[in-house]
Structures are given as C-alpha cells and as structure tokens.
Design a protein around this motif. Structure first.
Motif: not given
Length: 117
Positions: A81-85, A89-90, A95-99
C-alpha cells in the motif's frame, strides 16, 4: 536450539511490527536500514534452523512460526500500500511539473473544446 530460534523470531517480529506501525502512522521509515535488519534476521534464522528437522518442531515453535508468517504477510500488505501511494504521488508530481513547464500551445482539447489559457 529451539529457544535460540524463538529469540530470533522475536527479533524479526519486532522489526516487522515497528516498520508496519510506522508506515501506518505516517512516520518516517528508513526502508534501506529496515531492509538490512530484516535480511540479517532472516539470515540468522536460516543459520539457526539448519539443524532443526521436522521431528524437532514443537507445538510452540510451530505456533511462533505461524505468527511470524502472519506478521510477514501484514508487513507485505502495508508495504505494498505504501509503494502504491508513493507511485500515485510521484505521478501527480510528474504531471504537475509537466503542466507547469507547458504553455498549453500543443495541449489536447478536452471534450472537443480547446482549453482556455
């Protein structure tokens, strides 16, 4: 030999419980350090159990190994679950950096309508 193996099981369970609780509570976890400790404990248990045949398995030892198996499964589930989260997040950050880098000139339209700037 059984007492020594049970002590090794207790140490490994302590590591697993500590990591699982820290991940659940959102506390900082040094995964590399914990991984090293788990690997060391598993190596220790392997060495201790080499001389232990099935005929020497007591009910107490079988119970302790069953509990350890449950702790390992719980730890695996929480780590997953930790790795999925962390992956989600990454992806959001990427996406935010790309935008943020794009001026929108070549952005695809959404629902047939060009996005406003």
């Amino acid at each position: 030999m059984e007492a020594v193996l049970i002590q090794a099981i207790n140490r490994l369970e302590g590591i697993l419980v500590g990591e699982t609780e820290a991940l659940r509570d959102g506390r900082h976890v040094d995964l590399a350090e914990i991984s090293n400790r788990k690997n060391h404990s598993l190596l220790e248990m392997t060495r201790i159990s080499r001389g232990l045949g099935p005929e020497l398995m007591t009910d107490e030892l079988q119970g302790r190994l069953g509990t350890l198996r449950d702790r390992l499964e719980e730890n695996r589930r929480v780590l997953s679950l930790h790795m999925e989260a962390a992956s989600e997040i990454s992806g959001i950050i990427a996406r935010a950096m790309k935008d943020a880098e794009s001026d929108g000139t070549y952005a695809a339209s959404v629902g047939g309508v060009k996005r406003e700037q």
